[in-house]
Write an enzyme that holds these catalytic residues in place. Structure first.
Site, PDB file in Angstrom:
ATOM      1  CG  ASP A 182      -1.873   1.184   1.241  1.00  0.00           C
ATOM      2  OD1 ASP A 182      -1.690   2.110   0.431  1.00  0.00           O
ATOM      3  OD2 ASP A 182      -2.805   1.184   2.066  1.00  0.00           O
ATOM      4  CG  HIS A 183       0.844   4.285  -3.104  1.00  0.00           C
ATOM      5  ND1 HIS A 183      -0.242   3.703  -3.722  1.00  0.00           N
ATOM      6  CD2 HIS A 183       0.550   5.601  -2.985  1.00  0.00           C
ATOM      7  CE1 HIS A 183      -1.144   4.626  -3.971  1.00  0.00           C
ATOM      8  NE2 HIS A 183      -0.700   5.785  -3.537  1.00  0.00           N
TER       9      HIS A 183
ATOM     10  CG  HIS B 278      -5.104   3.994  -0.017  1.00  0.00           C
ATOM     11  ND1 HIS B 278      -3.962   3.233  -0.124  1.00  0.00           N
ATOM     12  CD2 HIS B 278      -5.372   4.415  -1.280  1.00  0.00           C
ATOM     13  CE1 HIS B 278      -3.570   3.196  -1.379  1.00  0.00           C
ATOM     14  NE2 HIS B 278      -4.413   3.899  -2.102  1.00  0.00           N
TER      15      HIS B 278
END
Length: 504
Positions: free
Chosen positions: A190-191, A253
């Site tokens: 998850d960036h 996110h």
């Protein structure tokens, strides 16, 4: 890259294989991140990249493609010698991900590259493909003998989001890949967690004794988490029609931000110790009943409007979107955590497209102080304290509190103290992927999701998806592009005597 954001030691010597290597992610994020790591001395000298894709291309063509991209997307001035050295370690393998023979050829290429460049027998595979290929690629890697770990060496797989589209598919995907890989080999990325401020949440909470004692239901009234985007779906209409805002943003996110904000102190910063506490938070979220879905969840779809003074079309007018689409482009949720620290403290989450400002932030609203001391003064209402952790586009932290306005009369004004990462620590060339790629190369899975985290998140979302599927929205589109979403989202808070802290 600033020294503050860099990990402390060089990544292991390894080969990185990128499946879907000709896509936007590789040229916009992954290759610039690798260059930044090399610039900071954190990429092993004995390292190589192999691009894997369907496109009719060879190694020289792939190198030219990435060279053009790095000159366009690098955040800092390029060191030509450094880029040339990295470019010479980039290779390409064209083929069909469903073809078993392709993986035999890919395995041979990995062995040849390792031999020519003296690279250790370590591989990690980055799955930057459509989600439909995740299970297929892992199974093929297993059958080709590319997932088994030789003694003293490793094999790892980074899997992009979305990890499943509902609870059943997430469980099935976990089961499929665990037939081939051990959990310690799986890095669900998850960036958002590559951002400095997200990582700093734990430092802010647990390294500062003035905050952790008041980080609970006795002092906090509620928490708001906002992830707003000014853009529409752009060229992703086909994907978005099948995913929607809820699947695209919430179980990954927003739940990552929620779990880091609400978790108990881990016993250490070891990967499983941190992820154990995050998982406990996700399991503590009260799964909504069908009635609560209707009263505590809001969804929306944007119509035409204006963003930054420019007219923009409605979602239904975007490319590859059905003219009568019921896909949501905005969601707002009211969630409660069933644990000792947060009992009675609502968490309000919202995310949407075509909002008036691009911003991601966590707002901690503290309880109002009693008015007793000011009973006989002109003060009728006290300002509440608010702590805001800003994640993008500007990373920092701000604190709002009340102070007396100078003069003979007792009058309060709101004061805001701001901390900005750029002001204090200088600019950074980070794409958000440097830390995550480096962590995979060194075997640190702290910032990656574990199987039980994924399934716990989907367990909360599934009842909402079920109700929304059974009761399609009647009023779409229901908010103007350039607004803060539909009125139903405001009503979620207004019914509790609260309001959204809309960023200016």
């Amino acid at each position: 890259m600033s020294a503050d954001m860099t990990p402390v030691h060089t990544g292991d010597s390894c080969v990185m294989v990128i499946f879907g290597a000709t896509g936007d992610l590789t040229k916009r994020k992954l290759v610039p991140a690798l260059y930044n790591l090399a610039k900071a001395g954190l990429l092993a000298k004995k390292f190589a990249v192999i691009g894997a894709a369907f496109d009719d291309m060879d190694t020289e063509g792939f190198r030219r493609h990435l060279s053009d991209a790095i000159h366009e997307f690098a955040a800092i001035e390029l060191d030509d010698a450094l880029w040339t050295g990295l470019e010479e370690r980039i290779f390409f393998a064209q083929g069909d991900f469903r073809d078993a023979d392709y993986y035999r050829r890919l395995k041979d290429l990995c062995e040849r590259v390792r031999g020519e460049l003296g690279i250790e027998d370590n591989h990690f595979y980055y799955l930057a493909t459509a989600p439909a290929f995740f299970g297929e690629i892992v199974q093929q890697l297993g059958r080709a003998g590319m997932a088994q770990e030789p003694a003293g060496h490793w094999r790892r797989v980074i899997i992009e989001k979305p990890f499943g589209r509902d609870l059943d598919s997430a469980r099935a995907l976990n089961a499929d890949i665990r037939q081939v890989l051990h959990e310690r080999q799986i890095y669900r990325i998850d960036h958002y967690l590559g951002k400095e401020t997200v990582q700093n949440i734990m430092v802010f909470r647990f390294a500062n004794s003035i905050f952790e004692p008041i980080w609970n239901r006795r002092y906090i009234d509620h928490v708001q988490i906002t992830a707003a985007e000014t853009v529409g779906v752009e060229r992703r209409g086909g994907y978005y029609e099948n995913a929607g805002c809820m699947r695209d943003m919430v179980p990954n996110h927003l739940f990552q931000l929620l779990s880091l904000t609400a978790m108990e102190p881990p016993i250490s910063f070891e990967a499983d110790a941190v992820r154990d506490e995050q998982t406990k938070v996700l399991r503590a979220i009260q799964a909504p009943t069908p009635e609560e879905v209707l009263s505590r969840m809001a969804r929306g779809q944007y119509r035409e409007g204006s963003v930054d003074g420019e007219p923009v079309p409605a979602y239904r007018a975007e490319p590859n979107v059905a003219p009568d689409s019921h896909t949501e482009t905005f969601v707002a949720l009211k969630l409660n955590l069933d644990n000792w620290r947060w009992a009675g403290v609502p968490f309000y989450l919202r995310t949407g497209k075509r909002m008036p400002k691009r911003v991601t932030e966590i707002a901690i609203q503290f309880r109002r102080a009693p008015l007793v001391l000011f009973r006989n003064t002109q003060i009728e209402q006290l300002q509440t304290n608010r702590l805001v952790i800003h994640l993008q586009p500007n990373e920092g932290i701000s604190l709002q509190f009340g102070a007396k306005v100078p003069g003979p009369v007792m009058k309060l004004g709101a004061v805001k103290m701001d901390f900005d990462y750029e002001d204090y620590f200088g600019t950074s060339s980070s794409t958000g992927y440097e830390r995550l790629l480096h962590d995979c190369m060194t075997g640190d899975a702290t910032l990656f999701q574990r199987a039980d985290m994924v399934e716990a998140g989907w367990s909360v979302i599934q009842p909402i998806l079920d109700v929304w599927k059974a009761l399609p929205p009647r009023a779409f589109p229901n908010y103007a592009a350039g607004s803060w979403g539909p009125k139903e989202a405001d009503e979620l808070l207004e019914e509790d005597g609260r309001h959204w802290a809309n960023p200016l």
